[in-house]
Write an enzyme that holds these catalytic residues in place. Structure first.
Site, PDB file in Angstrom:
ATOM      1  N   SER A   1       3.045  -2.206  10.445  1.00  0.00           N
ATOM      2  CA  SER A   1       4.483  -2.309  10.721  1.00  0.00           C
ATOM      3  C   SER A   1       5.055  -3.695  10.433  1.00  0.00           C
ATOM      4  O   SER A   1       5.944  -4.174  11.132  1.00  0.00           O
ATOM      5  CB  SER A   1       4.793  -1.883  12.161  1.00  0.00           C
ATOM      6  OG  SER A   1       4.434  -0.527  12.351  1.00  0.00           O
TER       7      SER A   1
ATOM      8  N   GLY B   1       2.181   2.188  10.776  1.00  0.00           N
ATOM      9  CA  GLY B   1       3.167   3.256  10.668  1.00  0.00           C
ATOM     10  C   GLY B   1       3.801   3.651  11.992  1.00  0.00           C
ATOM     11  O   GLY B   1       4.446   4.693  12.097  1.00  0.00           O
TER      12      GLY B   1
ATOM     13  N   ASN C   1       0.878  -1.174   0.000  1.00  0.00           N
ATOM     14  CA  ASN C   1       0.000   0.000   0.000  1.00  0.00           C
ATOM     15  C   ASN C   1       0.911   1.217   0.000  1.00  0.00           C
ATOM     16  O   ASN C   1       1.461   1.600   1.029  1.00  0.00           O
ATOM     17  CB  ASN C   1      -0.881  -0.031   1.257  1.00  0.00           C
ATOM     18  CG  ASN C   1      -1.724   1.219   1.393  1.00  0.00           C
ATOM     19  OD1 ASN C   1      -1.816   2.023   0.461  1.00  0.00           O
ATOM     20  ND2 ASN C   1      -2.348   1.386   2.550  1.00  0.00           N
ATOM     21  N   TRP C   2       1.083   1.786  -1.181  1.00  0.00           N
ATOM     22  CA  TRP C   2       2.013   2.925  -1.298  1.00  0.00           C
ATOM     23  C   TRP C   2       1.474   4.186  -0.641  1.00  0.00           C
ATOM     24  O   TRP C   2       2.216   5.145  -0.455  1.00  0.00           O
ATOM     25  CB  TRP C   2       2.287   3.225  -2.779  1.00  0.00           C
ATOM     26  CG  TRP C   2       3.078   2.185  -3.509  1.00  0.00           C
ATOM     27  CD1 TRP C   2       3.603   1.017  -2.998  1.00  0.00           C
ATOM     28  CD2 TRP C   2       3.446   2.214  -4.894  1.00  0.00           C
ATOM     29  NE1 TRP C   2       4.269   0.328  -3.981  1.00  0.00           N
ATOM     30  CE2 TRP C   2       4.190   1.041  -5.150  1.00  0.00           C
ATOM     31  CE3 TRP C   2       3.220   3.113  -5.935  1.00  0.00           C
ATOM     32  CZ2 TRP C   2       4.706   0.753  -6.424  1.00  0.00           C
ATOM     33  CZ3 TRP C   2       3.735   2.825  -7.190  1.00  0.00           C
ATOM     34  CH2 TRP C   2       4.470   1.657  -7.425  1.00  0.00           C
ATOM     35  N   LYS C   3       0.194   4.227  -0.359  1.00  0.00           N
ATOM     36  CA  LYS C   3      -0.441   5.434   0.181  1.00  0.00           C
ATOM     37  C   LYS C   3      -0.166   6.624  -0.754  1.00  0.00           C
ATOM     38  O   LYS C   3      -0.046   6.423  -1.960  1.00  0.00           O
ATOM     39  CB  LYS C   3       0.015   5.683   1.621  1.00  0.00           C
ATOM     40  CG  LYS C   3      -0.167   4.411   2.481  1.00  0.00           C
ATOM     41  CD  LYS C   3      -0.022   4.627   3.946  1.00  0.00           C
ATOM     42  CE  LYS C   3      -0.234   3.297   4.665  1.00  0.00           C
ATOM     43  NZ  LYS C   3      -0.196   3.402   6.116  1.00  0.00           N
TER      44      LYS C   3
ATOM     45  N   GLU D   1      -7.011   4.866   7.487  1.00  0.00           N
ATOM     46  CA  GLU D   1      -6.792   6.284   7.168  1.00  0.00           C
ATOM     47  C   GLU D   1      -7.994   6.860   6.417  1.00  0.00           C
ATOM     48  O   GLU D   1      -8.374   8.021   6.625  1.00  0.00           O
ATOM     49  CB  GLU D   1      -5.488   6.431   6.360  1.00  0.00           C
ATOM     50  CG  GLU D   1      -4.267   6.190   7.254  1.00  0.00           C
ATOM     51  CD  GLU D   1      -3.053   5.611   6.543  1.00  0.00           C
ATOM     52  OE1 GLU D   1      -2.975   5.667   5.305  1.00  0.00           O
ATOM     53  OE2 GLU D   1      -2.174   5.079   7.258  1.00  0.00           O
TER      54      GLU D   1
ATOM     55  N   HIS E   1      -9.517   1.264   4.443  1.00  0.00           N
ATOM     56  CA  HIS E   1      -8.284   1.478   5.206  1.00  0.00           C
ATOM     57  C   HIS E   1      -8.575   2.446   6.358  1.00  0.00           C
ATOM     58  O   HIS E   1      -9.371   3.388   6.205  1.00  0.00           O
ATOM     59  CB  HIS E   1      -7.192   2.040   4.293  1.00  0.00           C
ATOM     60  CG  HIS E   1      -5.857   2.024   4.960  1.00  0.00           C
ATOM     61  ND1 HIS E   1      -5.489   2.985   5.863  1.00  0.00           N
ATOM     62  CD2 HIS E   1      -4.830   1.143   4.893  1.00  0.00           C
ATOM     63  CE1 HIS E   1      -4.275   2.698   6.326  1.00  0.00           C
ATOM     64  NE2 HIS E   1      -3.852   1.578   5.748  1.00  0.00           N
TER      65      HIS E   1
ATOM     66  N   GLU F   1      -5.880  -4.863  10.270  1.00  0.00           N
ATOM     67  CA  GLU F   1      -4.825  -3.888  10.536  1.00  0.00           C
ATOM     68  C   GLU F   1      -5.140  -3.137  11.821  1.00  0.00           C
ATOM     69  O   GLU F   1      -5.947  -2.190  11.805  1.00  0.00           O
ATOM     70  CB  GLU F   1      -4.725  -2.880   9.394  1.00  0.00           C
ATOM     71  CG  GLU F   1      -4.377  -3.491   8.061  1.00  0.00           C
ATOM     72  CD  GLU F   1      -3.771  -2.464   7.124  1.00  0.00           C
ATOM     73  OE1 GLU F   1      -2.650  -2.690   6.667  1.00  0.00           O
ATOM     74  OE2 GLU F   1      -4.400  -1.420   6.873  1.00  0.00           O
TER      75      GLU F   1
ATOM     76  N   GLY G   1       2.633  -1.155   4.286  1.00  0.00           N
ATOM     77  CA  GLY G   1       2.724   0.264   3.967  1.00  0.00           C
ATOM     78  C   GLY G   1       4.172   0.666   3.735  1.00  0.00           C
ATOM     79  O   GLY G   1       4.733   0.468   2.654  1.00  0.00           O
ATOM     80  N   GLY G   2       4.788   1.215   4.759  1.00  0.00           N
ATOM     81  CA  GLY G   2       6.145   1.765   4.649  1.00  0.00           C
ATOM     82  C   GLY G   2       7.137   0.853   3.947  1.00  0.00           C
ATOM     83  O   GLY G   2       7.895   1.305   3.073  1.00  0.00           O
TER      84      GLY G   2
HETATM   85  P1  PGA Z   1       2.616   0.182   7.668  1.00  0.00           P
HETATM   86  O1  PGA Z   1       1.176   0.425   7.011  1.00  0.00           O
HETATM   87  O2  PGA Z   1       3.122  -1.126   7.100  1.00  0.00           O
HETATM   88  O3  PGA Z   1       3.438   1.354   7.244  1.00  0.00           O
HETATM   89  O4  PGA Z   1       2.411   0.094   9.137  1.00  0.00           O
HETATM   90  C1  PGA Z   1       0.286  -0.626   6.785  1.00  0.00           C
HETATM   91  C2  PGA Z   1      -0.970  -0.100   6.142  1.00  0.00           C
HETATM   92  O5  PGA Z   1      -1.387   1.009   6.476  1.00  0.00           O
HETATM   93  O6  PGA Z   1      -1.575  -0.772   5.276  1.00  0.00           O
END
Ligand code: PGA
Length: 251
Positions: free
Chosen positions: A214, A174, A9-11, A98, A96, A168, A235-236
């Site tokens: 994470s 994050g 997930n590049w966001k 967010e 998600h 999640e 994500g990251g």
């Molecule tokens: P993260 O994000 O791996 O940076 O914790 C995961 C996500 O939001 O899908």
């Protein structure tokens, strides 16, 4: 069918050029190291059609990170499920945390988005998870159950069979704080049981349930070793091809 999946997930990261470079890098690595799982890249909308061209689509699927809750029309700035599909993308990340927290996406809205994704033959990667206060109050089981019930349980067993879930915990996204393998297995097993109670054991057994929060090369193996954890939403660590591959290589 239940599948092991590692989805990035590049966001809201990467210009078009940077994104295409990253997609090509991941593609090259996987050409040389055949993955033992399905790999998906969740890119911003503007990258979708170029990302589809940059990768071997038999190995790497492309996902949008959202789609509209309306079919088409006067909704300035929105992108429909049909538009996502027309790029060649096969997946869409929905719900998600967010999107829920910053853009007011409710379970009712997510129900509409899920229906439109499925109607357009996109595989939803549907995110659920509790915030820290809910975990501390021991409400995490109820929270994820309600998220699933309100957004997904109107689906027929056949339609539900096309959905991928991603658990999640918001406190792990994050933050560098990962759920322990035991915490992940406990709630993944609960989620699968919730699906079995509604749709029966076969549908539950065939559902892929990913862990996100994470997840990185150093912890992916112990998370994915759990019987009810079928991969990760990353994500990251999906923003660097080497790190992302380190997670894929956990399978
Ligand atoms: P993260 O994000 O791996 O940076 O914790 C995961 C996500 O939001 O899908």
């Amino acid at each position: 069918m239940r599948q092991n999946i590692v989805a990035g997930n590049w966001k809201m990261n990467n210009t078009l050029e940077e994104g295409v470079t990253l997609a090509k890098e991941v593609n090259e690595i996987l050409k040389a190291n055949k993955p033992n799982c399905k790999v998906v890249l969740g890119t911003p909308f503007i990258h979708l059609s170029e990302a589809v061209k940059a990768v071997d689509c038999d190995v790497i699927g492309i996902a949008a990170q959202n789609c509209a809750d309306k079919v088409s029309g006067a909704y300035t700035g929105e992108t429909s499920a049909a538009m996502v599909k027309s790029t060649g993308a096969q997946y869409v990340i929905l719900g998600h945390s967010e999107r829920r927290a910053y853009y007011g996406e409710t379970n009712a809205i997510l129900k509409e988005k899920t229906d439109l994704a499925l109607a357009n033959d996109l595989t939803p990667i549907f995110c659920i998870g509790e915030v820290l206060e809910e975990r501390e109050a021991d409400k995490h089981f109820d929270v994820v159950k309600t998220q699933i019930e309100e957004a997904l349980f109107h689906l027929s067993p056949e339609a539900f069979g096309k959905v991928v879930l991603a658990y999640e915990p918001v406190w792990a996204i994050g933050t560098g704080k990962t759920a322990s393998p035991e915490q992940a297995q406990e709630i993944h097993a609960f989620i699968r049981q919730t699906l079995a109670d509604k749709y029966g054991a076969e549908v539950a057994d065939n559902t892929s349930i990913l862990y996100g929060g994470s997840c990185k090369p150093s912890n992916a193996k112990e998370l994915f070793a759990n019987p009810d954890v079928d991969g990760g939403l990353i994500g990251g660590a999906s923003l660097k091809a080497e790190d992302f591959h380190g997670i894929i290589a956990a399978f």
